[in-house]
Each structure stands twice: as C-alpha cells, then as structure tokens.
Design a protein around this motif. Sequence first.
Motif, PDB file in Angstrom:
ATOM      1  N   SER A 121       7.844   2.293   3.234  1.00  0.00           N
ATOM      2  CA  SER A 121       6.989   2.716   2.128  1.00  0.00           C
ATOM      3  C   SER A 121       5.554   2.239   2.317  1.00  0.00           C
ATOM      4  O   SER A 121       5.307   1.155   2.838  1.00  0.00           O
ATOM      5  CB  SER A 121       7.536   2.155   0.809  1.00  0.00           C
ATOM      6  N   GLU A 122       4.634   3.065   1.872  1.00  0.00           N
ATOM      7  CA  GLU A 122       3.230   2.665   1.894  1.00  0.00           C
ATOM      8  C   GLU A 122       2.873   1.845   0.663  1.00  0.00           C
ATOM      9  O   GLU A 122       1.809   1.239   0.609  1.00  0.00           O
ATOM     10  CB  GLU A 122       2.330   3.892   2.004  1.00  0.00           C
ATOM     11  N   LEU A 123       3.752   1.818  -0.311  1.00  0.00           N
ATOM     12  CA  LEU A 123       3.524   0.997  -1.496  1.00  0.00           C
ATOM     13  C   LEU A 123       3.605  -0.472  -1.093  1.00  0.00           C
ATOM     14  O   LEU A 123       4.464  -0.858  -0.308  1.00  0.00           O
ATOM     15  CB  LEU A 123       4.572   1.296  -2.570  1.00  0.00           C
ATOM     16  N   LYS A 124       2.738  -1.277  -1.649  1.00  0.00           N
ATOM     17  CA  LYS A 124       2.711  -2.694  -1.296  1.00  0.00           C
ATOM     18  C   LYS A 124       3.182  -3.598  -2.429  1.00  0.00           C
ATOM     19  O   LYS A 124       3.439  -4.763  -2.216  1.00  0.00           O
ATOM     20  CB  LYS A 124       1.296  -3.113  -0.877  1.00  0.00           C
ATOM     21  N   GLY A 125       3.279  -3.045  -3.633  1.00  0.00           N
ATOM     22  CA  GLY A 125       3.688  -3.843  -4.783  1.00  0.00           C
ATOM     23  C   GLY A 125       2.603  -3.849  -5.836  1.00  0.00           C
ATOM     24  O   GLY A 125       1.421  -3.630  -5.539  1.00  0.00           O
ATOM     25  N   THR A 126       2.987  -4.134  -7.057  1.00  0.00           N
ATOM     26  CA  THR A 126       2.036  -4.052  -8.166  1.00  0.00           C
ATOM     27  C   THR A 126       0.943  -5.104  -8.098  1.00  0.00           C
ATOM     28  O   THR A 126      -0.150  -4.885  -8.594  1.00  0.00           O
ATOM     29  CB  THR A 126       2.757  -4.157  -9.525  1.00  0.00           C
TER      30      THR A 126
END
Length: 136
Positions: A121-126
């Motif tokens: 995922s390219e999401l890294k976290g909030t």
Amino acid sequence: MATFKTFEEIHAWQKARELNMLVGNFIDSGRFKSNFRLINQIEGSAGSIMDNIAEGFERSGNKEFLQFLYIAKGSCGEFRSQLYRATDRNYIQKPEFDELFALSKEIINWLQKLIDYLQTSELKGTKYMTRKEDNK
C-alpha cells in the motif's frame, strides 16, 4: 481493502476476540484444573493476538502496524502450540481442539492478508497525513 477507522473493524481482531471468548469459557469452566501456568500462557497468547492488532493500529503508522501484526501472528502460533499441550493433558477434547485450531489458522490467514496489503500500500498511516488529507 477498505480503510479501517477503528481496530474493532478489523476482521482478524474480531476473530481473535472470538478465540479469546472460547478459551475463556474453557478456563472458567474449570477444565484446566489448577494448571495456572498453562492458563496464564494460553490466555496470554490468545489475548496477545487481539491486543497487538489493536496496539499496532493505534500507533497510526503502517510500519509500526506491520510490526505488531507480525507479533500477533507469532502469538497465534504460540497459542496453537499451547493447544497441543492442553489436548495432551486432556483439558480439551479433539473436537474442541479442532475448532480452536481452525479459528487460529483463520486468524493467521486474515493477518497475512492485511500484512500483504500494507506492504504494498502507498498509504503510510494517519500520523503521516497532512491536515488537508485529514479533512477528506
């Protein structure tokens, strides 16, 4: 895969909670007699699965979340090993072993799917979101 807003939405956590309830019922019924060491170990490893999913999620970063998911996966393996000990001591019977074993394997599968997703995922976290992204 959907983005989770709370750890309670994570299927692996839900299944780990179910596992804890089943194990707790066996322990509370007196089936483990007074083998307090095994009670502590099997209850601890089962609890560690769901607790590490929750803690990793609440860290709000994918790298830390992944680390805690791997720990949860390890706790699931530890739990399965303890199931053999409980069966060998006749604290649980074969059908109960099979149910708990299958549930623990299902949890591992869900954990691995989540791990695989987070690794690509390219999401890294909030905690890495900018204010603009946070308001979406």
